[in-house]
Design a protein around this motif. Structure first.
Motif, PDB file in Angstrom:
ATOM      1  N   LYS A 114       0.839  -1.216   0.000  1.00 52.44           N
ATOM      2  CA  LYS A 114       0.000   0.000   0.000  1.00 52.44           C
ATOM      3  C   LYS A 114       0.868   1.257   0.000  1.00 52.44           C
ATOM      4  N   THR A 115       0.445   2.214  -0.782  1.00 51.32           N
ATOM      5  CA  THR A 115       1.050   3.538  -0.787  1.00 51.32           C
ATOM      6  C   THR A 115       0.721   4.206   0.544  1.00 51.32           C
ATOM      7  N   GLU A 116       1.757   4.649   1.268  1.00 49.70           N
ATOM      8  CA  GLU A 116       1.471   5.300   2.549  1.00 49.70           C
ATOM      9  C   GLU A 116       1.674   6.802   2.476  1.00 49.70           C
ATOM     10  N   THR A 117       2.815   7.181   1.968  1.00 49.21           N
ATOM     11  CA  THR A 117       3.119   8.612   1.925  1.00 49.21           C
ATOM     12  C   THR A 117       3.602   8.951   0.525  1.00 49.21           C
ATOM     13  N   VAL A 118       3.151  10.098   0.025  1.00 51.34           N
ATOM     14  CA  VAL A 118       3.555  10.517  -1.309  1.00 51.34           C
ATOM     15  C   VAL A 118       4.059  11.960  -1.239  1.00 51.34           C
ATOM     16  N   LEU A 119       5.214  12.171  -1.856  1.00 46.95           N
ATOM     17  CA  LEU A 119       5.702  13.549  -1.990  1.00 46.95           C
ATOM     18  C   LEU A 119       5.606  13.961  -3.454  1.00 46.95           C
ATOM     19  N   LEU A 120       5.184  15.179  -3.668  1.00 46.76           N
ATOM     20  CA  LEU A 120       5.180  15.723  -5.031  1.00 46.76           C
ATOM     21  C   LEU A 120       5.974  17.025  -5.029  1.00 46.76           C
ATOM     22  N   ARG A 121       7.045  17.023  -5.787  1.00 51.34           N
ATOM     23  CA  ARG A 121       7.943  18.181  -5.793  1.00 51.34           C
ATOM     24  C   ARG A 121       8.208  18.686  -4.374  1.00 51.34           C
ATOM     25  N   LYS A 146      -1.096   9.495   5.841  1.00 48.34           N
ATOM     26  CA  LYS A 146      -2.163   9.089   6.766  1.00 48.34           C
ATOM     27  C   LYS A 146      -3.538   9.156   6.088  1.00 48.34           C
ATOM     28  N   ASN A 147      -3.564   8.636   4.851  1.00 51.35           N
ATOM     29  CA  ASN A 147      -4.835   8.577   4.124  1.00 51.35           C
ATOM     30  C   ASN A 147      -5.497   9.915   3.844  1.00 51.35           C
TER      31      ASN A 147
END
Lengths: 459, 459, 459, 459
Positions: D423-430, D437-438
Motif C-alpha cells: 500500500k502507498t502510505e506517503t507521497v511527496l510531489l515536488r 495518513k490517508n
C-alpha cells in the motif's frame, strides 16, 4: 465433326505421355496409342506438346476506367487470347456504387454477347455492400453461375469497400459456396503518396511505382488473410507481385487457412527498372512491377503451391490513351496488353528456364483456375468428356514478341523484342479449330458464357 | 493378354472422368468413351473408382531390428500391400556401420529377389559416411537406380550420422541428382530421456511417447532444413508427425527451399491417447503418435502442398515379438502393421470426411511418390504408356479393419474395429490381375525391382 | 580511507545526474549535491562521467588451449581490464572430461589466488555430465558461489556435451537456481567443414571464417532455445555474433521463454573482411567475425532488450603463438586481446555514434551482468552500500588504440589504429584508486573472488 | 522546506539499496547512509520501499465522450492518482475534426489550470490531418512541449484518420523528434460487428467484447508497425491487450524497428469472463478485456522489454452514466475508474506474485514513461536534482479494493473485493507531502503542466 490429333505429347497438370486424341463434337472422346478412329480431320502433332486450353482468370475487356475504356473489346480480346493458346477468360463486372449487381451484369452481357470468340465468364466486383447486395450475391451464385466476388481495398470513392463491409461480404459468400477475391493494396496509403508526389511535382511514371511501395500490398494481403480467418472463409488474392505479400499468405497457412494466390506473367518476367524509361507509361499498372527478388519469390511460390494461378490483368490502352498521363503519372490509364502472351511467356521463362515443370505449367495456366472457379472437369484438363479446348504447341519455335505481330489492340508491346522459345500453333475450342497457320478460324459469337459452379477448396 | 475396364470413374492426381481403359501387355493403351476394343478379359467398373496403383514409399520388410526381424517378408508384405491397393513399395536398405553399401544391397537383394509379388525399390540408408561411401553413393545413383539416401539423426552408434557427415553426404547427393531423406529426431535428447525414464522405473509404453516429445522432431526437422539450405540441396523428411516439424518446413520455404515431406496414415488417424492402454505396445513406433492438433496440421499441410506423400513406415511385429518389451518400453520392437490399410484409410478418413479431394488422394498416395522418387510417368498415373497398375475401388463398401481379416503377418491390428468406407476390389499390376474377389492371383517372384531415375524437384 | 568524488555526471543503467559521491572503506556511503563530507582524498570529476566499474563476463586468462595458453595471466589480464574501466571479470573453469569439477576448480584457484588485481568470479564449464557431475553442480551453486555453467555444442571429444546431457544438466541447474550458458555452434558441421577445407588445401585464415557459416550458429542457438523450453529452464548464449542466432532467440520469446544473450565488442565493431588480410590470423576466434548486417542486428538487439550483455571473450595470444597456424588456419590459437578496450569501444561506437543511450551503455557493460550472474546490488551500480567500483571517464578525449600503448600481453592489437572518443581516466576498485594518471596503483592479490548468488531472471 | 526520509529501501528502475533521502525545496539533494542533514521534517521509512512517483501516461479526465463526460475532473482525478502513488498523468487533448489543435489545447487548458493537484501533461490527438495541422504539430513540439501525437485507427467520422493521413503525420512528427501513438484497432471491422450484433438483437455487454475480437487489434497493430517502417518513424501503441498485437510488434523488431508498447493494469489482471456478468457494463472499455493467455503474454512481454509502460486508460463513469447503455452495449460509455489502483495492483500482482522484479515495477510504472515522453531525468527516477516525487510504500499491508474506500468519482469499483498486498502510505510531489495518513495535503492548483522534451528512442 470429328478430329484426330496424332502422336502429340499430351501434358496435363499431372500427366505426360505420347498419344492420339480423338475429338467428336465439342468433347474429347478417346485418348490412346494408335487409336482406331477415322476422323473428319487429322492433325499431326508429332514432336509437339498438347496442352489443355489456357484459362486467363484476370482480364478487363472493354472496361471503362480513368475516363476511357480498355482498348480490346470482347471480339478482339478473346481472339488475341486464342492466338496465344488461351481459350477462356474471366472478365470483371464492376458494380457502380449505389447501383445493383443485376444492372452491372446487364451492362457486361451487352459487351460480350454475340461478340466473344473465345469462352468467358465473369467475376462480380462488389463495390458497395449492403443487405440488398447480400441477396444479389446469393442470386449470382445460385442462378447466374457467377460464384466469385471481387473486392477492392483501394480506389476509395469508386471501387473500395471498407473492412467492415468486407467481413460481411465474406460471411455471405462463404455461406453459399462462393469465393471472395481481392485487389489487396492499402488504397489510403497509396492515395496519400500519389497526392504527396503530385504536390512535389514528381510526375513521371517512376512515381507511379514509388506511390505503391511493397508495404502497401504486403500489409493489405495480411489484413485480408486476417479477415478471412475471422470470417472462416477461403479467399483469393489477385495479381500478387511481391515477396512481402507472399509471406503474408504463407503465415496465414500456419492457421490452416486457405488463401489462393494469383500472380501475373509480368510480375514473373519484368521489373521496376522499366519505370525509369521514357516510355515507362507502358508499364503503369496497379500494383506496379517490382524487384528481381520478388520474381524469385513468386516462382518459388508457384513451386511450393502457394501461388496457384497465373493470369495477366490484361487491360490494354493505346499509346494515345497512355498519353492522357503524359504530364502526370496519376492520369495514365492503368494496364497493359498481355492476354496473348501469357502461355508462351510462362512456358519460355518457366519451363524453358527450368523454373517449373511442364505439369506445373499446365496447372497454373489452366487447371487450377478451372478448379478454383468451378469449371472443372469441363475445362482445364485433357480428359474423356472434357471440352476439346486444346493447344498444340511447338516447344522449339523461337520468336520475338512485338506490337507488329501481336493481335491485341495496342500500338506498342510491353514485351517489344522479348525473345520467346515455344509457340502456340494450333488451338481447338470446343472441338473447332480456332487457330491454325496464324489465322483465326472462328467468328464473333462463337464464344460462350460458361456458367460456373461452386468453388473447390481442396484442389 | 488384354483387359478392358469398362465405365469406371477414372481419377488421377488431376483428372476425374468416366471412361473405359484398355490394357495390353503390361501397359495402358487407350482410354475413352465406349472404346472399340475387344479384350481377353473385361471388367465392369461402373460406379467404381479407378485409381493408379498406390505407392508406399516407406516400408520395412524382413528387417533386422532390435534383436528380431519385422514379421512380413517380401512375399507376404507385398501381397498384403496389393490387397490394399498398393502395387509398389520402397523398402530401406540399411548399411552396416563399417561395411559397404554394396554389401548391404546384396543382403537386401537376397531378401527380395524371387520373393516379391508386388513391385519394389530401395532407399539406401547411409549410416556411415566417408570418402569411399561417397563413391558408392554415386554408383548407386548412376548404376543401380537407387537415387534416394536415408539418413538418421537418431540411433547413435547404430544408424546415426552426425551433422558434419550429413552435410558432406548432401553435397555428393546433390551433385548427382539424388535425394537425401531423413529420420529427423534429436536422438541424443531421446536417448537421454529414455535413460532417465528407465532409471526412474517408468517402463510402460506411455514413456516411449514421453521420451520423444514434439520438440525432438521439430528441432531436428529445422536443423535438417538448415543443413539443406547450407548445402543448396533438396531433401525429404520421412514420417513427419507434428505441427512443430511442419512449421520448420514452412519456415524453410521463406528461403525458397524445397523440403519434401512424408507423413504416414497413422499420424493422420490415431493419437497418443492409445499409449495409456494396456496394449499400448502395439503403437510403439518412432516417432510416436501425437496429438489431435497435429492431425489437423498434417491434413492442412497436405492441402497446402507442404506434405506431398503419405506412407506407412510398415514394420510389423507379432504380439510375441512386442512382448520382448513387456517390462521395459525401450525393448519393444518399434513398428506396426500398416501396409495393407494405407489407401483405404486415407480414402475413408480423407476423401470420405471431406478433408482432401479425390485428386489429392491420388496425388499423395501414388503420383507424388512416383515423381519425387524418379519412377514417373511409368508409375503413379493412369496414362497412355504407363504401367497398368490399377485399383478398382468401391467407394461405398463399408468394412471394419481387423487382424482376423488382414493379410499382414501380425496377430493383432493397430486398427482393430476401425470402421472404413471404401474398399479396394480389384488390383492390376503391370496388366495382370493381382487381386480380385479377395484373392491374390499373382505369385512370389512376379514383383520387379524398379530402377529409378533422378529426383524431380519441380513436381 | 575515504574518497570524495566531486561534481561528476553520475550515470547508471537508469540514472543520469550531477553529484558528489562519497566513498568510505570499500563502499559508497552518500551521493548528493555539495556533500558535506571531508575525505582523505578528493577527486574532481567536473565534466567527467562516472560509471559503475565494468564487468566483463567472458574472459579466458591463463587458459590452456590448442597446445598453448592464453597469454594474459590473472595479474596482467585483470590489470589491463582495470586500465579500460573493467573492475571485474568472470573467467571460465574448464572441467577435464573424465575428471571432477572440484579438481578443475582447484586448478583455476591456483591460477588466480594471490595474482588477480581486479575482482573475479568463475563460470564452470561442464564438459562431461553424469550423476556425479549433477551432485557437483549443486555443490558449486550452494557452497562455492559458482552459479553459472558453461556448455559447448562444439569441440567434440574435448569440450562438447551432447543434447541429451545438455537437457539433463539444464534440469539440475534449473532446480537449484543456476544458469546454463552455451557456446552455441554446430560443432559437427564445423569440424566437417574444417576437414573439407584442409583436404582441399584451403588453409588461410579466410577458411576459418568459411568453416563456421552463420547457419552453424543460428541452428545451434535455436536448438539450445528448444532444449531450454523443453526443460523449462532459463539460459544464456555467450558471444552471439549474427542475425540468424538473434532471430532464434526472438522466436523463442513467443513461447514466453527467457534466453539471455551476450555479444562481444568485436562483433559490434569489426567484420569478416579482415580475414582476407595477410595478418587475418589476428582475428581468428570462434565464432568468427561476421557481416555488417549482423552488426546492425546486434545493436538493434541491444536496444530491443534481446541482447543484455557485452563481453569480450578475451583470449589473447602473441603473434608467435598465432604463427602455430601459419600454414593451417585450424592450428591458429583461437582468440584475441580485448579485455582492455571493451568499455571505451562500446562507449565510442555505441554512445558516441548515437546507437545506444548512456544508460544502456552502463546496463550492458556492467549492470545486467551483475544481475544475471547474482552479484547485484554489490556490483554493477552506483548506489548506497554498493562496492565503490567506479570509473571516471572523459567523454571528450580522443585516442588511438595500439599494441604500443595497451597493457595486454599481446604484441599486436586487433584494433591497431582504431580511433576512439572517450577514455577511462580514473578507476576505483572497492574504494581504492586502481588506475589514475595512466598507472595502476594496486598490486597482485588485491583482486577478490566474488561468491555469487542465484540468477535473477526478471532483471 | 526540507524533508529527510530515513532508512527506506530505495528502489529505482535499476537500483535497490537502503538509504536516507534528503529533499530540499522541490528536489532531491542527497542520498546516503546516515545522512548528516537536519530537516524541517523527518519521515521514518524503515522497512518501507521508496519509489519514484508513478506516471500514468494514459488518462482521460473530464473528457467528453459518447454524449457525456468522464466523471473525474482534474482535481478529483489527480488527487485519486496521488492516493495511489501516481504523481503525474498524461491526459489526451482531442482535436475536433475540422478545428485546430490550438483550440483543442485551449479547451483542455481550461479543464486543468488551477484545478490539477498532481502534475500533468498532454498527448495531442490528431483527428484530422492536413497541411495546416502539420504546422501545428511542429508548433506543439517546438513551443508547447507537447511532443506525442495520438491517432485513432477506429471511430470513423469522429476521431479516426485514414492510413494515408497516418503516414503523412508520421513523417512530420519524425522530422521534429516527436512520437506518434496509436489506438490500434480496426474500426471498420468493429463498427460492422457492432451493427451486426445490434441488428441481431444481441445487446448485452458480452457483445461489446465479441464486436472487438483479437484480430481487430492484432491486424491494426501490424498495420501500424508497417506504416512506421515505411515512414522510418518510431511509434507507440497504447493500451495493448493481447498476444496477437504483441506478436505484431515482436515481428516488427526483426526489421530493427522501434515500436513502444503500453498495456494497462486491467489487461494484466482481469479477463473477459466478466462480460457475462449482469454488471458487465462496468468493464466496457475499448479494447475490451481479453483472455488469460493474453495476460501471460503481456507479463512476459514486460519482462522481454517488448512492453515498456503500464498505464490505466482511466476514464471513469458513474453507474448512472453506464446505464445509458442498459439496453444496448453500444451506448455504454467506454471506460472505467483505474487511476488510483495502478501502482498497487502492479506491485501486488507483479512483484508480489513473482512475475516482475522490483526494478521492473519502477521501470514500467514510472521511468520508461518519463524517458519515452521526454520528462527524464526530472521525472521517473530517484536521483540528485530530480523532482522529489516519491512514494513511500509498505509492501506488507494487505487491503481490499472497493468503491467505498477509493477516491475516484465512481460509485462502483472495477476491482470490488480485489485483494492487494502492498500500500502507498506517503507521497511527496515536488518536495511537498501530498498524501499521508490517508489524507491529501495538497490543493487544487498545486499540479503543474510539465513541458516535455523530445522523445528518447534509445531508452
Amino acid at each position: 465433326m470429328s478430329i484426330l490429333i496424332k502422336n502429340g505429347r499430351v501434358v496435363t497438370a499431372e500427366s505426360d505421355y505420347i498419344a492420339d486424341i480423338y475429338v467428336e463434337g465439342e468433347s474429347i472422346v478417346a485418348i490412346g496409342k494408335d487409336l482406331p478412329y477415322k476422323a473428319d480431320k487429322t492433325i499431326n502433332a508429332r514432336n509437339k506438346l498438347v496442352f489443355p486450353g489456357g484459362i486467363d482468370p484476370h482480364v478487363h475487356l472493354d472496361m471503362p476506367f480513368m475516363g476511357t475504356s480498355s482498348s480490346d473489346d470482347y471480339e478482339n480480346g478473346t481472339r488475341a487470347a486464342l492466338f496465344g493458346g488461351t481459350t477462356m477468360v474471366i472478365d470483371f463486372i464492376l458494380q457502380t456504387q449505389g447501383d445493383t449487381l443485376k444492372n452491372a451484369l446487364k451492362t457486361w452481357q451487352a459487351k460480350s454477347e454475340g461478340k466473344a470468340i473465345g469462352d468467358y465468364s465473369y467475376h462480380m466486383a462488389v463495390t458497395d455492400f449492403n443487405k440488398k447486395t447480400a441477396k444479389e450475391v446469393i442470386h449470382m451464385i445460385e442462378k447466374e453461375g457467377i460464384t466469385s466476388f471481387k473486392t477492392f481495398m483501394a480506389y476509395k470513392g469508386a471501387l473500395m469497400i471498407d473492412d467492415g463491409q468486407m467481413v460481411q461480404l465474406m460471411k455471405v459468400v462463404r455461406d453459399h459456396g462462393g469465393l471472395v477475391t481481392v485487389h489487396a493494396t492499402n488504397g489510403d496509403m497509396i492515395d496519400s503518396l500519389i497526392a504527396k508526389h503530385r504536390a512535389e511535382g514528381k510526375l513521371s511514371p517512376l512515381y507511379h511505382y514509388l506511390s505503391q511501395p511493397e508495404v502497401t500490398e504486403a500489409e493489405a494481403s495480411a489484413r485480408f488473410a486476417d479477415m478471412l480467418d475471422y470470417a472462416s472463409c477461403p479467399g483469393y488474392i489477385v495479381h500478387m507481385t511481391c515477396e512481402g505479400a507472399l509471406n503474408a499468405v504463407r503465415n496465414a497457412t500456419t492457421r490452416n487457412q486457405k488463401v489462393f494466390v494469383e500472380t501475373c506473367t509480368q510480375y514473373l518476367t519484368l521489373d521496376a527498372s522499366l519505370y525509369k524509361r521514357k516510355d515507362g507509361a507502358k508499364w503503369v499498372m496497379s500494383p506496379p512491377l517490382r524487384e528481381k527478388k520478388d520474381q524469385v519469390a513468386l516462382w518459388s511460390g508457384i513451386n511450393h503451391g502457394l501461388v496457384q494461378v497465373v493470369g495477366t490483368d490484361h487491360c490494354p490502352f493505346t499509346w494515345k490513351q497512355k498519353q492522357m498521363g503524359k504530364k502526370d503519372f496519376s492520369k495514365i490509364p492503368n494496364g497493359h496488353p498481355a492476354i496473348e502472351h501469357r502461355m508462351e511467356l510462362l512456358f519460355s521463362e518457366g519451363v524453358g528456364k527450368g523454373r517449373i515443370s511442364l505439369n506445373k505449367f499446365v496447372e497454373v495456366s489452366s487447371t487450377n483456375a478451372a478448379k478454383i472457379f468451378g469449371m472443372y472437369p469441363r475445362k482445364g484438363t485433357i480428359a474423356i468428356g472434357a471440352d476439346a479446348d486444346l493447344v498444340i504447341f511447338n516447344p522449339r519455335t523461337r520468336h520475338v514478341l512485338s506490337h507488329k505481330t501481336h493481335h491485341m489492340n495496342a500500338d506498342y508491346s510491353s514485351y517489344e523484342g522479348f525473345k520467346v522459345k515455344g509457340k502456340t500453333e494450333t488451338v481447338l475450342l470446343r472441338g473447332q479449330v480456332a487457330i491454325d497457320k496464324n489465322k483465326c478460324h472462328l467468328e464473333a459469337g462463337y464464344g460462350q458464357f460458361v456458367k460456373r459452379g461452386k468453388t473447390s477448396l481442396t484442389i
